[in-house]
Design a protein around this motif. Structure first.
Motif, PDB file in Angstrom:
ATOM      1  N   ALA A 110       0.847  -1.199   0.000  1.00 38.03           N
ATOM      2  CA  ALA A 110       0.000   0.000   0.000  1.00 38.03           C
ATOM      3  C   ALA A 110       0.880   1.246   0.000  1.00 38.03           C
ATOM      4  CB  ALA A 110      -0.923  -0.015   1.210  1.00 38.03           C
ATOM      5  N   GLY A 111       0.481   2.204  -0.815  1.00 33.55           N
ATOM      6  CA  GLY A 111       1.263   3.418  -0.976  1.00 33.55           C
ATOM      7  C   GLY A 111       2.265   3.358  -2.101  1.00 33.55           C
ATOM      8  N   GLY A 112       2.456   2.186  -2.640  1.00 35.16           N
ATOM      9  CA  GLY A 112       3.413   2.007  -3.719  1.00 35.16           C
ATOM     10  C   GLY A 112       2.838   2.365  -5.079  1.00 35.16           C
ATOM     11  N   SER A 113       3.637   2.104  -6.117  1.00 36.02           N
ATOM     12  CA  SER A 113       3.255   2.483  -7.477  1.00 36.02           C
ATOM     13  C   SER A 113       3.491   1.331  -8.450  1.00 36.02           C
ATOM     14  CB  SER A 113       4.082   3.693  -7.944  1.00 36.02           C
ATOM     15  OG  SER A 113       3.854   4.825  -7.133  1.00 36.02           O
ATOM     16  N   LEU A 114       2.716   1.334  -9.490  1.00 35.67           N
ATOM     17  CA  LEU A 114       2.898   0.408 -10.605  1.00 35.67           C
ATOM     18  C   LEU A 114       2.584   1.153 -11.896  1.00 35.67           C
ATOM     19  CD1 LEU A 114       1.190  -2.920  -9.437  1.00 35.67           C
ATOM     20  CD2 LEU A 114       3.630  -2.562  -9.813  1.00 35.67           C
ATOM     21  N   ASN A 143      -0.333   5.427  -8.672  1.00 34.00           N
ATOM     22  CA  ASN A 143       0.407   5.851  -7.491  1.00 34.00           C
ATOM     23  C   ASN A 143      -0.460   5.751  -6.250  1.00 34.00           C
ATOM     24  OD1 ASN A 143       2.754   6.642  -9.012  1.00 34.00           O
ATOM     25  ND2 ASN A 143       1.654   8.491  -9.632  1.00 34.00           N
ATOM     26  N   ASP A 144       0.206   5.736  -5.086  1.00 30.61           N
ATOM     27  CA  ASP A 144      -0.504   5.660  -3.806  1.00 30.61           C
ATOM     28  C   ASP A 144      -1.547   4.541  -3.849  1.00 30.61           C
ATOM     29  OD1 ASP A 144      -2.652   7.854  -1.846  1.00 30.61           O
ATOM     30  OD2 ASP A 144      -1.240   6.296  -1.226  1.00 30.61           O
ATOM     31  N   LEU A 145      -1.116   3.381  -4.248  1.00 36.31           N
ATOM     32  CA  LEU A 145      -2.035   2.258  -4.391  1.00 36.31           C
ATOM     33  C   LEU A 145      -2.601   1.820  -3.050  1.00 36.31           C
ATOM     34  CD1 LEU A 145      -0.105   0.320  -7.137  1.00 36.31           C
ATOM     35  CD2 LEU A 145      -2.525   0.957  -7.270  1.00 36.31           C
ATOM     36  N   LYS A 146      -3.837   1.382  -3.097  1.00 38.32           N
ATOM     37  CA  LYS A 146      -4.557   0.942  -1.912  1.00 38.32           C
ATOM     38  C   LYS A 146      -4.979  -0.517  -2.093  1.00 38.32           C
ATOM     39  CE  LYS A 146      -6.431   5.632  -1.538  1.00 38.32           C
ATOM     40  NZ  LYS A 146      -5.486   6.059  -0.474  1.00 38.32           N
ATOM     41  N   PRO A 147      -5.181  -1.239  -0.988  1.00 41.75           N
ATOM     42  CA  PRO A 147      -5.611  -2.645  -1.121  1.00 41.75           C
ATOM     43  C   PRO A 147      -6.877  -2.788  -1.973  1.00 41.75           C
ATOM     44  CG  PRO A 147      -4.896  -2.229   1.113  1.00 41.75           C
ATOM     45  CD  PRO A 147      -4.882  -0.899   0.418  1.00 41.75           C
ATOM     46  N   GLY A 207      -7.409  -6.603 -23.951  1.00 40.69           N
ATOM     47  CA  GLY A 207      -6.241  -7.376 -23.575  1.00 40.69           C
ATOM     48  C   GLY A 207      -6.654  -8.532 -22.685  1.00 40.69           C
ATOM     49  N   GLN A 208      -5.678  -9.366 -22.336  1.00 37.25           N
ATOM     50  CA  GLN A 208      -5.971 -10.568 -21.563  1.00 37.25           C
ATOM     51  C   GLN A 208      -6.028 -10.283 -20.070  1.00 37.25           C
ATOM     52  OE1 GLN A 208      -3.015  -9.729 -22.605  1.00 37.25           O
ATOM     53  NE2 GLN A 208      -1.640 -10.069 -20.862  1.00 37.25           N
ATOM     54  N   GLY A 209      -5.571  -9.106 -19.659  1.00 33.62           N
ATOM     55  CA  GLY A 209      -5.607  -8.749 -18.250  1.00 33.62           C
ATOM     56  C   GLY A 209      -4.271  -8.938 -17.571  1.00 33.62           C
ATOM     57  N   THR A 210      -4.013  -8.073 -16.619  1.00 33.25           N
ATOM     58  CA  THR A 210      -2.817  -8.193 -15.790  1.00 33.25           C
ATOM     59  C   THR A 210      -3.234  -7.980 -14.342  1.00 33.25           C
ATOM     60  OG1 THR A 210      -0.540  -7.421 -15.480  1.00 33.25           O
ATOM     61  CG2 THR A 210      -2.163  -5.745 -16.026  1.00 33.25           C
ATOM     62  N   GLN A 211      -2.689  -8.788 -13.461  1.00 34.62           N
ATOM     63  CA  GLN A 211      -3.141  -8.777 -12.071  1.00 34.62           C
ATOM     64  C   GLN A 211      -2.360  -7.765 -11.242  1.00 34.62           C
ATOM     65  OE1 GLN A 211      -2.559 -12.408  -9.578  1.00 34.62           O
ATOM     66  NE2 GLN A 211      -4.760 -12.264  -9.222  1.00 34.62           N
ATOM     67  N   VAL A 212      -3.093  -7.019 -10.462  1.00 39.55           N
ATOM     68  CA  VAL A 212      -2.507  -6.067  -9.529  1.00 39.55           C
ATOM     69  C   VAL A 212      -2.933  -6.461  -8.118  1.00 39.55           C
ATOM     70  CG1 VAL A 212      -2.560  -3.667  -8.739  1.00 39.55           C
ATOM     71  CG2 VAL A 212      -2.449  -4.172 -11.185  1.00 39.55           C
ATOM     72  N   THR A 213      -1.953  -6.655  -7.244  1.00 44.36           N
ATOM     73  CA  THR A 213      -2.238  -7.004  -5.861  1.00 44.36           C
ATOM     74  C   THR A 213      -1.555  -5.995  -4.958  1.00 44.36           C
ATOM     75  OG1 THR A 213      -2.362  -9.354  -6.420  1.00 44.36           O
ATOM     76  CG2 THR A 213      -2.121  -8.784  -4.092  1.00 44.36           C
ATOM     77  N   VAL A 214      -2.348  -5.348  -4.110  1.00 47.20           N
ATOM     78  CA  VAL A 214      -1.820  -4.349  -3.195  1.00 47.20           C
ATOM     79  C   VAL A 214      -1.986  -4.872  -1.771  1.00 47.20           C
ATOM     80  CG1 VAL A 214      -1.896  -1.942  -2.460  1.00 47.20           C
ATOM     81  CG2 VAL A 214      -2.527  -2.549  -4.801  1.00 47.20           C
ATOM     82  N   SER A 215      -0.885  -5.070  -1.096  1.00 43.02           N
ATOM     83  CA  SER A 215      -0.933  -5.589   0.268  1.00 43.02           C
ATOM     84  C   SER A 215      -0.990  -4.440   1.271  1.00 43.02           C
ATOM     85  CB  SER A 215       0.286  -6.458   0.546  1.00 43.02           C
ATOM     86  OG  SER A 215       1.470  -5.687   0.454  1.00 43.02           O
ATOM     87  N   SER A 216      -1.662  -4.703   2.375  1.00 38.65           N
ATOM     88  CA  SER A 216      -1.803  -3.659   3.408  1.00 38.65           C
ATOM     89  C   SER A 216      -0.659  -3.675   4.402  1.00 38.65           C
ATOM     90  CB  SER A 216      -3.134  -3.845   4.138  1.00 38.65           C
ATOM     91  OG  SER A 216      -3.193  -5.137   4.710  1.00 38.65           O
TER      92      SER A 216
END
Length: 122
Positions: free
Chosen positions: A14-18, A84-88, A113-122
């Motif tokens: 959490a708080g990170g960026s992709l 940015n500032d990613l949240k769970p 597109g086929q999709g891409t997974q984003v996982t945001v941990s707390s």
């Protein structure tokens, strides 16, 4: 045949960026709107943000305003999503969508597109 390929998903705190990327390949005459949708656990797939060929941006998810930025590179047939500032609660599968014409003989159609997974941990 048109193909959209996404990349850039992953696990982040959490708080990170992709930064997600999506590149279209194949027979492409013109691309109109490019955008990103997401499918979060327990929810329906929803539009997040789109950008027109003229550069106008439309945000559909209020929760991402100020945190997510969409951009496109027409020369590369690509669209990007800076997160940015990613949240769970941002966790889910992210899909790019392009409304394009494969040739001048075809009407505009949505490609995914086929999709891409984003996982945001707390």
């Amino acid at each position: 045949q048109v193909q959209l390929v996404e990349s850039g998903g992953g696990l982040v705190q959490a708080g990170g960026s992709l930064r997600l990327s999506c590149v279209a390949s194949g027979n492409i005459f013109e691309i109109n709107t490019m955008g990103w949708h997401r499918h979060r656990p327990g929810k329906f797939r929803e539009p997040v943000v789109e950008v027109t060929s003229g550069g106008t941006t439309d945000y559909y998810a209020d929760s991402v305003k100020g945190r997510f930025t969409i951009s496109r590179d027409n020369a590369k047939n690509a669209v990007y999503l800076e997160m940015n500032d990613l949240k769970p609660e941002d966790s889910g599968d992210y899909f790019c969508k392009m409304n394009l014409r494969p040739s001048s003989n075809f009407v505009s159609t949505n490609y995914w597109g086929q999709g891409t997974q984003v996982t945001v941990s707390s």
